[in-house]
Design a protein around this motif. Structure first.
Motif, PDB file in Angstrom:
ATOM      1  N   TRP A   1       0.835  -1.205   0.000  1.00 33.23           N
ATOM      2  CA  TRP A   1       0.000   0.000   0.000  1.00 33.23           C
ATOM      3  C   TRP A   1       0.868   1.252   0.000  1.00 33.23           C
ATOM      4  N   LEU A   2       1.920   1.235   0.790  1.00 29.67           N
ATOM      5  CA  LEU A   2       2.779   2.418   0.848  1.00 29.67           C
ATOM      6  C   LEU A   2       3.552   2.625  -0.450  1.00 29.67           C
TER       7      LEU A   2
ATOM      8  N   GLU B   1       0.236   7.860  -5.332  1.00 28.31           N
ATOM      9  CA  GLU B   1      -1.024   8.589  -5.223  1.00 28.31           C
ATOM     10  C   GLU B   1      -1.478   9.009  -6.615  1.00 28.31           C
TER      11      GLU B   1
ATOM     12  N   LYS C   1      -4.560   6.780  -4.887  1.00 32.76           N
ATOM     13  CA  LYS C   1      -4.799   5.345  -4.869  1.00 32.76           C
ATOM     14  C   LYS C   1      -6.037   5.048  -4.042  1.00 32.76           C
ATOM     15  N   TRP C   2      -6.651   3.920  -4.354  1.00 34.96           N
ATOM     16  CA  TRP C   2      -7.851   3.524  -3.654  1.00 34.96           C
ATOM     17  C   TRP C   2      -7.706   2.071  -3.236  1.00 34.96           C
ATOM     18  N   CYS C   3      -8.542   1.662  -2.316  1.00 37.05           N
ATOM     19  CA  CYS C   3      -8.457   0.282  -1.842  1.00 37.05           C
ATOM     20  C   CYS C   3      -9.843  -0.321  -1.753  1.00 37.05           C
TER      21      CYS C   3
ATOM     22  N   ILE D   1      -4.958  -0.566   7.212  1.00 40.81           N
ATOM     23  CA  ILE D   1      -4.747   0.283   6.038  1.00 40.81           C
ATOM     24  C   ILE D   1      -6.080   0.960   5.712  1.00 40.81           C
ATOM     25  N   PRO D   2      -6.071   2.093   5.023  1.00 38.68           N
ATOM     26  CA  PRO D   2      -7.326   2.749   4.676  1.00 38.68           C
ATOM     27  C   PRO D   2      -8.076   1.957   3.603  1.00 38.68           C
TER      28      PRO D   2
ATOM     29  N   ASP E   1     -11.477   2.083   0.990  1.00 36.20           N
ATOM     30  CA  ASP E   1     -12.502   2.970   0.438  1.00 36.20           C
ATOM     31  C   ASP E   1     -13.823   2.269   0.247  1.00 36.20           C
TER      32      ASP E   1
ATOM     33  N   PHE F   1      -8.082  13.458   0.144  1.00 36.83           N
ATOM     34  CA  PHE F   1      -7.512  12.465   1.049  1.00 36.83           C
ATOM     35  C   PHE F   1      -6.898  13.088   2.286  1.00 36.83           C
TER      36      PHE F   1
ATOM     37  N   ARG G   1      -8.352  12.863   5.757  1.00 36.50           N
ATOM     38  CA  ARG G   1      -8.616  11.572   6.388  1.00 36.50           C
ATOM     39  C   ARG G   1      -7.404  11.126   7.181  1.00 36.50           C
ATOM     40  N   THR G   2      -7.299  11.599   8.393  1.00 31.45           N
ATOM     41  CA  THR G   2      -6.145  11.242   9.209  1.00 31.45           C
ATOM     42  C   THR G   2      -6.478  10.158  10.227  1.00 31.45           C
ATOM     43  N   GLU G   3      -7.757   9.833  10.345  1.00 32.79           N
ATOM     44  CA  GLU G   3      -8.155   8.786  11.293  1.00 32.79           C
ATOM     45  C   GLU G   3      -8.129   7.436  10.591  1.00 32.79           C
ATOM     46  N   ALA G   4      -7.867   6.397  11.368  1.00 35.26           N
ATOM     47  CA  ALA G   4      -7.969   5.051  10.818  1.00 35.26           C
ATOM     48  C   ALA G   4      -9.432   4.769  10.490  1.00 35.26           C
TER      49      ALA G   4
END
Ligand code: SF4
Lengths: 163, 198
Positions: B86-87, B91, B93-95, B121-122, B124, B159, B162-165
């Motif tokens: 993921w890392l 960018e 990127k979506w999941c 991981i985030p 979507d 994006f 969106r800093t929260e898990a």
């Protein structure tokens, strides 16, 4: 067919044989295990080690020992199968390795070590095989909780901000 | 048009243009670890034909992908790999978390299986099912395309907030805390890890 009385004459009378249908099991004390397996390999023609596995008898009714290690052997010429069962106990359950007899024992012993924490003395490379290297428990022991001790939640959380 | 544009020119916003391009050429990174992976393959192959939605280019290099599809259960040994993939993806990127196992651990409520990749991981979009039918995954991809078209921006501004898990906290945290107090295990480094948010 392997003859239990001949084996008993050679390895002592603690050896016992039980039978169910065509399933034959020899129970052997731990200190004689390697000698017996070596004899079975060299003299009795059991040239194929099918599997090594273990059972945890914690809280099992009438159980006297903690772990049973089971060797499944096959004689490929005669088509004969034999199970050798050896009991080991805490605090340091240890058995001599059979890697010198059957090379296939390498990964099987690593798996038994990984899941039950039974060490095999003389094994060339006794590391965990399935769990991550950092894992500290032996998950198939009966005193290990099914959901683990929090290992599965112990990872850094990646959010959109850090990726 | 009053400006008098030539016939083959049209005016739009950069955001919209970028979204239109991105949503119609999602390049999936298949992270297929179990049976859902088979369904993912079926989705890409001729009968269901993901190519109709511009998402047929499965790349096995995360550097070339912008859609991570987690198909299957993720065990604790695999999760660091997933996070690294993921890392590594560029960018934007979506999941997509595909199937019950990736979304919540499914029936595998054991020590080895991560109880939902969204905890680490985030994510979507969730595609439920065990396994989801290919149509369901395609519906998920169409939904994601719509979302990109509606909320996407040229430089990925959406994006930043969106800093929260995204995922839930482990339900057993309380239970674990009690267990830890009841039976402390000596010298167990994983068990002593401090980041079980106290
Ligand atoms: S959700 Fe079902 S099909 Fe998908 S990986 Fe899990 S068990 Fe397999």
């Amino acid at each position: 067919m392997i003859d239990i009385t001949a084996l008993q004459a050679q390895f002592g009378s603690e050896l016992s044989l039980s039978e169910f249908r065509d399933n034959r099991r020899v129970i052997c004390p731990a200190e004689k295990a390697h000698a017996l397996l070596s004899h079975l390999y060299h003299a009795a023609g059991f040239n194929y080690l099918v599997d090594i596995t273990a059972v945890d008898y914690l809280e099992w009714e009438n159980a006297t020992d903690r772990f049973g290690v089971i060797y499944a052997l096959l004689n490929m010429e005669a088509g004969e199968r034999l199970y050798v069962k050896v009991f080991v106990n805490d605090p340091h359950p240890t058995l001599p390795t059979v890697y010198n007899l059957w090379r296939g024992a390498d990964w099987m012993e690593r798996e038994v070590y990984d899941m039950f924490g039974i060490t095999f003395a003389g094994h060339p490379d006794l590391r965990r095989i399935l769990s991550p290297d950092e894992f500290t428990a032996f998950p198939l022991r009966k005193d290990y909780p099914l959901k683990g001790r929090g290992e599965r939640h112990n990872f850094p959380v990646i959010t959109r901000a850090d990726s | 048009m009053a400006v008098g544009l030539p016939e083959n020119v049209f005016l739009t916003k950069l955001d919209v243009a970028a979204n239109w391009v991105r949503s119609n050429s999602l390049w999936p990174m298949p992270f297929a670890t179990a049976c859902c992976g088979i369904e993912l393959m079926a989705t890409a192959s001729s009968r269901f034909d993901l190519a109709r939605f511009g998402a047929e280019v499965m790349r096995f290099s995360p550097r070339q992908c912008d859609l991570l599809i987690v198909a299957g259960r993720v065990v604790t040994k695999m999760l660091p790999v997933l996070q690294r993939i993921w890392l590594q993806m560029p960018e934007p990127k979506w999941c997509i978390s595909m199937g019950a196992c990736a979304c919540s651990g499914g029936v595998f409520d054991t020590y080895a299986v991560v109880q939902g990749v969204d905890r680490f991981i985030p994510v979507d979009l969730y595609v439920p099912g065990c396994p989801p039918r290919p149509e369901q995954l395609i519906a998920g991809i169409i939904e994601l395309q719509n979302r990109i078209k509606q909320t996407g921006t040229l430089n990925g501004r959406e994006f930043i907030q969106r800093t929260e898990a995204t995922g839930p906290e482990p339900l057993e945290l309380e239970e674990l805390r009690r267990l830890r107090q009841a039976t402390p295990v000596e010298g167990l480094p994983i068990f002593h890890a401090p980041d079980l948010k106290t």
